[in-house]
Design a protein around this motif. Structure first.
Motif, mmCIF file in Angstrom:
data_model
loop_
_atom_site.group_PDB
_atom_site.id
_atom_site.type_symbol
_atom_site.label_atom_id
_atom_site.label_comp_id
_atom_site.label_asym_id
_atom_site.label_seq_id
_atom_site.Cartn_x
_atom_site.Cartn_y
_atom_site.Cartn_z
ATOM 1 N N VAL A 3 21.597 37.491 -5.296
ATOM 2 C CA VAL A 3 22.105 36.581 -5.204
ATOM 3 C C VAL A 3 21.797 36.028 -7.515
ATOM 4 C CG1 VAL A 3 21.224 33.875 -5.878
ATOM 5 C CG2 VAL A 3 21.162 35.245 -3.886
ATOM 6 N N VAL A 5 21.370 34.620 -10.701
ATOM 7 C CA VAL A 5 21.154 33.031 -10.893
ATOM 8 C C VAL A 5 21.021 33.020 -12.815
ATOM 9 C CG1 VAL A 5 18.766 31.530 -11.228
ATOM 10 C CG2 VAL A 5 19.354 32.860 -8.778
ATOM 11 N N ASP A 8 17.937 28.237 -14.986
ATOM 12 C CA ASP A 8 16.863 28.681 -15.001
ATOM 13 C C ASP A 8 16.406 27.663 -13.669
ATOM 14 O OD1 ASP A 8 13.213 28.834 -14.629
ATOM 15 O OD2 ASP A 8 12.988 27.898 -16.373
ATOM 16 N N ALA A 9 15.899 28.204 -12.509
ATOM 17 C CA ALA A 9 16.552 27.758 -11.663
ATOM 18 C C ALA A 9 14.843 28.314 -10.380
ATOM 19 C CB ALA A 9 17.683 27.894 -10.523
ATOM 20 N N THR A 11 13.800 30.488 -7.275
ATOM 21 C CA THR A 11 13.814 31.017 -6.274
ATOM 22 C C THR A 11 13.411 31.418 -5.129
ATOM 23 O OG1 THR A 11 13.075 33.046 -8.241
ATOM 24 C CG2 THR A 11 15.099 32.098 -8.710
ATOM 25 N N ILE A 14 15.012 31.361 -1.773
ATOM 26 C CA ILE A 14 16.024 32.337 -2.126
ATOM 27 C C ILE A 14 15.897 33.719 -1.996
ATOM 28 C CG2 ILE A 14 18.318 33.756 -3.816
ATOM 29 C CD1 ILE A 14 18.371 30.738 -5.257
ATOM 30 N N ILE A 21 17.191 38.586 -6.227
ATOM 31 C CA ILE A 21 16.757 36.929 -7.756
ATOM 32 C C ILE A 21 17.528 38.244 -8.590
ATOM 33 C CG2 ILE A 21 16.326 36.077 -8.789
ATOM 34 C CD1 ILE A 21 17.180 34.707 -6.029
ATOM 35 N N ALA A 23 18.300 37.926 -12.275
ATOM 36 C CA ALA A 23 18.151 36.649 -13.188
ATOM 37 C C ALA A 23 18.810 36.293 -15.285
ATOM 38 C CB ALA A 23 16.642 36.363 -13.423
ATOM 39 N N VAL A 43 24.140 31.223 -8.772
ATOM 40 C CA VAL A 43 23.545 29.919 -8.906
ATOM 41 C C VAL A 43 24.282 29.862 -10.341
ATOM 42 C CG1 VAL A 43 21.339 28.970 -8.423
ATOM 43 C CG2 VAL A 43 22.445 30.674 -6.629
ATOM 44 N N SER A 45 21.773 27.369 -12.990
ATOM 45 C CA SER A 45 21.030 25.850 -13.218
ATOM 46 C C SER A 45 21.255 25.476 -14.102
ATOM 47 C CB SER A 45 20.148 26.707 -12.650
ATOM 48 O OG SER A 45 20.051 27.923 -13.705
ATOM 49 N N LEU A 124 18.080 24.944 -1.498
ATOM 50 C CA LEU A 124 18.547 25.822 -2.079
ATOM 51 C C LEU A 124 18.246 27.189 -0.631
ATOM 52 C CD1 LEU A 124 16.418 26.429 -4.809
ATOM 53 C CD2 LEU A 124 18.983 26.404 -4.701
#
Length: 332
Positions: A3, A5, A8-9, A11, A14, A21, A23, A43, A45, A124
């Motif tokens: 995923v 991202v 800033d979310a 995680t 997830i 992730i 990021a 995602v 964010s 989420l």
């Protein structure tokens, strides 16, 4: 499964679904992937910047799941050409049954939640479950969607080979035929010629963009075009008399299960013709390796394919792995 991202979310939900992730902080000039290859979801964010837009548009086109949170929803609506969103209602797989009334959905695979609250972790979690469940479909659509527009022109030279392969099928006027994984539809006119005006031809593909390409090429005239998973066909048992599938087995995560599904929808005595305009040796050479007769990872190798067909309810009539093509014809 990964995923992307952007921003800033949180995680944890997830990652709990077994997703990796990737990021990236565009507000800190982190580089983004050039394509969606290997990306199962995006995602957006808070902190995501317009630098993400070149990925969001293709994600929406290919139905790669997208979740936009907070200020990230502005990027989603911009990419979708929207100025606002409708509230989530009913049994939406991400927004749920009204649990996020301020959320909205874009198309079949994108969601926005402008206001963040304590329900975010549950949302989420649902999004992560959806991503994991759709991963195989997402990978196929992400691969073929950006290639669809040029597909027909790029491979037009293969049309005679497709016509010759279809001609090997023993279909009669008035019967029903499927082209599974039909792509831009180059086999559909040949199938129509076999079953005639009284017959039925259906081209099935998982990717919207490929069916659009088939329609632009004029192949929607000889056939009906159906968006569906070739491993879960929306057809009753014994509905068709012949199935043509070119280059499809290489793209299926569970080919043995697909062969059983194809047997289910085929009437007794019906035919399955598996085709590829290149032989196994040529395809292996493209990937820099030699081919072996019983290669474990190659489902189309005869020691692998023949018993799988027989177990699924097919009788193998012909197996050809020639330098110029691959062809297997089986009878239900």
């Amino acid at each position: 499964m990964a995923v992307l991202v952007i921003g800033d979310a949180p995680t944890a939900a997830i990652e709990a679904a077994g997703l990796r992730i990737l990021a990236r902080r565009t507000d800190a000039d982190d580089p983004l992937p050039a394509t969606l290859t290997g990306i199962d979801a995006v995602v957006l964010s808070p902190g995501a910047t317009p630098a993400a837009l070149p990925l969001v548009g293709p994600a929406l086109a290919a139905e790669v799941p997208v979740l936009a949170l907070g200020e990230g929803t502005r990027l989603l609506t911009e990419a979708a050409g929207r100025t606002g969103g409708a509230g989530g209602h009913g049994t939406d797989p991400v927004l749920g049954g009204g649990s996020a009334p301020h959320g909205f959905r874009v198309g079949a695979s994108a969601w926005g939640l402008p206001v963040l609250d304590e329900a975010d972790c549950e949302l989420l979690r649902r999004f992560a479950e959806l991503v994991a469940g759709r991963a195989e479909t997402t990978a196929t659509r992400a691969f073929f969607t950006p290639r669809a527009a040029a597909w027909e022109e790029r491979f037009a030279y293969q049309t005679p080979a497709y016509e010759a392969a279809v001609g090997r099928m023993r279909l009669r006027p008035g019967q029903r035929a499927l082209d599974l994984g039909c792509g831009s539809g180059r086999a559909l006119p040949a199938l129509r010629a076999l079953v005639g005006a009284a017959g039925t031809v259906i081209g099935v593909d998982l990717t919207h963009a490929m069916l659009d390409a088939a329609a632009r090429a004029g192949h929607g005239g000889p056939a009906r075009l159906l968006l569906a998973d070739c491993g879960r066909l929306p057809l009753p048992a014994g509905a068709v008399h012949g199935i043509f599938a070119a280059g499809l087995l290489d793209h299926l995560p569970q080919p043995a299960a697909a062969l059983r599904e194809w047997a289910r929808v085929t009437a007794p005595g019906g035919e399955l013709l598996l085709f590829h305009p290149s032989g196994r040796a040529e395809r292996a050479a493209r990937h820099g390796r030699a081919v072996s007769p019983d290669e474990p990872g190659d489902f189309t190798a005869e020691p692998n394919l023949r018993p799988a067909l027989e177990a699924a309810g097919w009788h193998v009539a012909t197996y050809e792995d020639a330098p110029t093509h691959f062809l297997t014809r089986a009878t239900r």
